[in-house]
Design an enzyme around this catalytic site. Structure first.
Site, PDB file in Angstrom:
ATOM      1  N   SER A   1      -4.538   1.022  -2.422  1.00  0.00           N
ATOM      2  CA  SER A   1      -4.636  -0.421  -2.246  1.00  0.00           C
ATOM      3  C   SER A   1      -5.495  -0.835  -1.061  1.00  0.00           C
ATOM      4  O   SER A   1      -5.770  -2.023  -0.892  1.00  0.00           O
ATOM      5  CB  SER A   1      -3.233  -1.024  -2.093  1.00  0.00           C
TER       6      SER A   1
ATOM      7  N   LYS B   1       4.168  -7.230   0.467  1.00  0.00           N
ATOM      8  CA  LYS B   1       2.920  -7.389   1.224  1.00  0.00           C
ATOM      9  C   LYS B   1       2.743  -8.836   1.698  1.00  0.00           C
ATOM     10  O   LYS B   1       2.279  -9.088   2.821  1.00  0.00           O
ATOM     11  CB  LYS B   1       1.737  -6.950   0.370  1.00  0.00           C
TER      12      LYS B   1
END
Length: 805
Positions: A693, A736
């Protein structure tokens, strides 16, 4: 020639002259020593003639022992051979026996050595030589003589084959040579050992060997006596108990009373009749009761059988807890105990609604997956309270033995059912809420695989006939509502994971933690510390500051510890006479907790060349990662530091390859990397980092480095990068975003394919963040570098000069 079973007696040997030639009497399993009177039987015709001829002469014969044949051989006396050392003996008496044999009483006179056989017929005649006597005497020999005599007297007291007369004879023997021969003749030794003593000329050496043999025999006799005493004590105890029990039975019979065993059997029989049991369980219980009635209570098997019956009769085979299904009431209970967790609550309420319409519906197998401290275990208790069922819990962390799940077979000592059956009995109902905690931390070794044993437990198609090794009866687990918990779902074996319905619990964000602390944690801690209800008060943003600056977690355990520390300080003040409530404000909270552990403003918001902010998922929630880049003169190479995993290193390679491939698009010359060494670093190097990511973040940081344009300081990004420049979706979006909000980053760049995941993000969190959805890296770099398009302004000053030239 055979020896008679009689004790060898010592006499004072008369010194006689040993003839040079003697008839040879071969002895089987008998060694004659000088000074020892030995009875023996003679059955061989040749040997009987030898005896008659000797009695007519000087009555002197040579006694030699036959050698023991080797194992596996079948040699007769004439083929066995004789030892060369023997004894010169005098025939004292002879007795005739009706069967034709004779009995002799002979006395050893001296040690002799066989030199040669002069003839074989009608009986052996040999030339012999008397072995000289060792007449040396020393203090050491005298001490050894006394010690051996004492040990042998003790041995006489212990050994049943040695009479007291021998003990009296020991007191009359003072000569060490006679003593060694007397002891060797009476010890129960092998023929080779006795022959070795006979052949030893050195008296001190002979005394040493005899001493060792006496000591060994003494230890054996002492050990034998201890064993016999122990066995006799146990037998006496058993006989005494049996005798007393029989007396008690007789007394009770006279009084018309029933004995305890019979009464116990009748009580068990009545319990079997009144207990609700399945047909197979009832049949097994009655059969086991029949076996129990035939056993003695003293038998070891009695306790095993009795315990097995107890387990059968105390299990809730057909007992269910009464439940009144009230969907609205269950919702109120769940909301009262837990803040948020809407997905789990909704799933439980759906199950209640279906169960209200159909009573025989099977319970779901739920798996609550999430970071530590988010309330997975406590949620199980709340579900049980909402359903009105008992709650039981088993911690599976570290379990490596399959028998912990399925139990041990009754053949093992101390065998018990597995934890599943044990907890069902503890619940006293066959439909509890059963929590299997930490299912992702199961282990396996040579004792079996517990995860495989759970396949039957957690399969709705099979658990209606769960078989425990101890019971060996099918128990219906289909009414049990199983709830499992895990921190990391990928660690659960796939066949087991396939049987469960995974419900993810994300970490709490700051507003949720504030609400939970005010509604649940703080009142509980105040009560636990014995404080009045209003003794601790948080003013303004003090509670939020405590959460941000003293905890960095997805759950609530660190926050609970911090609030407990404040309550302890309040308790200290209260006990010291300060009755005023403790007010925790935005200014004085460090007085209670010390220096803040974390900086709320840890992100550098100043736009910086080569520095980009990424978002990462961890088991304890989301984190903000800094991607730092720099370059310097050197060979064309890229360094990667920060304890990066293989996937993350590949993301950096992909980002660099994409930018080099599309250098012209960004106004860079084809050789912009010639003699340039690039360094990419992710801080907190002691923490391992991996995953795809960070690909878009690395691309933005490198593009900023190459073009000289700074990356926006208020932007965090996440997304997987491909070599073609596409941005692929990633996981952990909610965690996140929580991390980005905690770092006070107002802009977040996400893959366009992750736009659907915002439905799971709380509305108040979405209102505080501006989202940028992209599907290619060019668009991501333009947003990160805050430019409208690709133009020459992106090219660094030195690159512009190079292109002009």
């Amino acid at each position: 020639m055979e020896s008679l079973t009689a004790e060898k007696r010592a006499v004072s040997p008369e010194r006689v002259a040993v003839p040079e030639v003697l008839p040879v009497l071969s002895l089987s399993e008998l060694v004659v020593f000088p000074g020892i009177v030995v009875p023996m039987a003679v059955t061989d015709e040749a040997m009987i003639r030898l005896v008659h001829d000797t009695l007519a002469g000087n009555k002197m014969i040579g006694c030699f022992t036959l050698k023991v044949p080797a194992p596996g051989t079948n040699a007769g006396n004439g083929e066995r051979g004789i030892f060369k050392a023997g004894a010169c003996c005098q025939i004292m008496k002879m007795f005739r026996v009706p069967d034709g044999s004779v009995r002799l009483l002979v006395r050893g006179m001296a040690r002799i050595q066989l030199l040669e056989i002069m003839r074989e017929r009608p009986y052996p005649l040999a030339r012999v030589e008397e072995m000289p006597r060792d007449r040396r005497r020393s203090l050491r020999l005298e001490a050894a003589t006394r010690a051996v005599a004492d040990d042998f007297r003790r041995l006489i007291d212990l050994a049943p084959n040695l009479s007291e007369e021998l003990k009296v004879a020991m007191y009359n023997v003072t000569d060490p040579e006679v003593l060694t021969d007397l002891i060797a003749a009476n010890l129960n030794l092998e023929i080779e050992k006795k022959q070795e003593i006979l052949e030893t000329f050195d008296l001190e050496e002979r005394m040493r060997k005899v001493s060792a043999l006496v000591s060994r025999e003494l230890k054996l006799q002492e050990l034998t006596r201890k064993i016999q005493d122990r066995v006799e004590d146990e037998l006496d105890k058993s006989q005494k108990e049996y005798y007393l029990r029989e007396q008690i039975k007789a007394i009770r019979k006279e009084l018309g009373e029933e004995d305890e065993v019979s009464l116990e059997i009748r009580e068990l029989e009545a319990k079997i009749l009144r207990t609700a049991l399945p047909p197979k369980a009832r049949e097994t219980a009655q059969k086991e009761l029949g076996r129990l009635a035939k056993m003695s209570p003293a038998a070891a098997e009695y306790t095993v059988s009795r315990s097995y019956l107890d387990w059968i009769l105390t299990l809730p085979w057909m007992v269910s807890s009464a439940e009144e299904i009230d969907v609205a009431g269950a919702r109120a209970v769940l909301d009262e105990d837990h803040y948020g967790l809407d997905d789990v609550k909704e799933r439980i309420l759906e199950y209640l609604a279906v169960r209200k319409l159909r009573q025989d519906v099977r319970g779901p197998i739920l798996c609550l997956a999430g970071p530590p401290g988010v309330g997975k275990t406590s949620l199980g208790r709340s579900i049980a309270r909402a359903l009105g069922r008992p709650f039981v819990r088993v911690s599976l962390g570290g379990i490596r033995d399959e028998a912990e799940i399925r139990g041990h077979r009754r053949t093992y000592i101390g065998a018990l059912p597995g934890r599943i059956i044990q907890k069902i009995r503890a619940a006293e109902a066959n439909n509890p809420v059963f929590m299997l905690d930490e299912i992702d931390k199961l282990g396996s070794d040579f004792r079996g695989d517990p995860a495989s044993a759970l396949l039957e437990v957690l399969d709705p198609e099979q658990n209606n006939a769960f078989s425990d090794h101890y019971l060996e009866l099918d128990f219906d687990l289909s009414k049990v509502l199983f709830i499992t918990t895990a921190n990391q779902v990928y660690q659960i074996p796939h066949p087991l994971r396939d049987r469960m319905e995974i419900i993810s619990l994300a970490g709490y964000i700051t507003p949720e933690k504030v609400a939970i602390a005010e509604k649940h944690l703080l009142p509980k801690l105040i009560a636990d510390h014995g404080l009045p209800e209003d003794q601790v008060r948080f003013c303004g943003r003090a509670l939020e500051n405590v959460i941000v600056e003293y905890t960095r977690e997805a759950g609530l355990r660190g926050l609970e510890r911090s609030l407990a520390a404040i309550c302890r300080k309040a308790a200290m003040r209260l006990t010291q006479g300060e009755a005023d409530p403790v007010k925790v404000t935005e200014k004085n909270y460090p007085d209670f907790l010390g220096v803040p552990k974390y900086q709320a403003d840890a992100v550098c918001r100043k736009p910086t060349v080569g520095l980009a902010w990424g978002l990462a998922w961890t088991p304890v929630g989301g984190e903000v990662l800094a991607i730092e880049t720099s370059w310097m003169p050197g060979r064309e190479h890229m360094h990667l530091t920060g304890h990066l995993g293989e996937v993350m290193k590949e993301s950096a390679d992909i980002a660099l390859s994409y930018l080099r491939t599309n250098a012209a698009r960004w106004g860079l010359s084809a050789d912009f990397m010639v003699k340039k060494e690039i360094h990419v670093h992710v801080p907190e190097g002691a923490t391992p980092k991996d995953g795809p990511s960070a690909g878009v973040t690395m691309a933005a940081a490198l593009a900023s480095l190459f073009t000289g344009r700074p990356v926006r300081g208020d932007l965090a990004m996440t997304g997987e990068l491909t070599l073609q420049g596409r941005i692929l979706p990633v996981g952990g979006i909610r965690e996140k975003l929580v991390a980005a909000r905690r770092a006070r980053l107002k802009n977040v760049l996400l893959p366009k394919a992750n736009q659907k995941d915002l439905e799971e993000v709380p509305q108040h969190l979405k209102e505080q963040i501006q989202f940028h959805f992209v599907d290619n890296v060019d668009e991501a770099i333009r947003i990160a570098l805050n430019v409208k398009g690709i133009d020459r302004r992106l090219v660094p000053r030195d690159e512009k000069r190079k292109s002009v030239k």
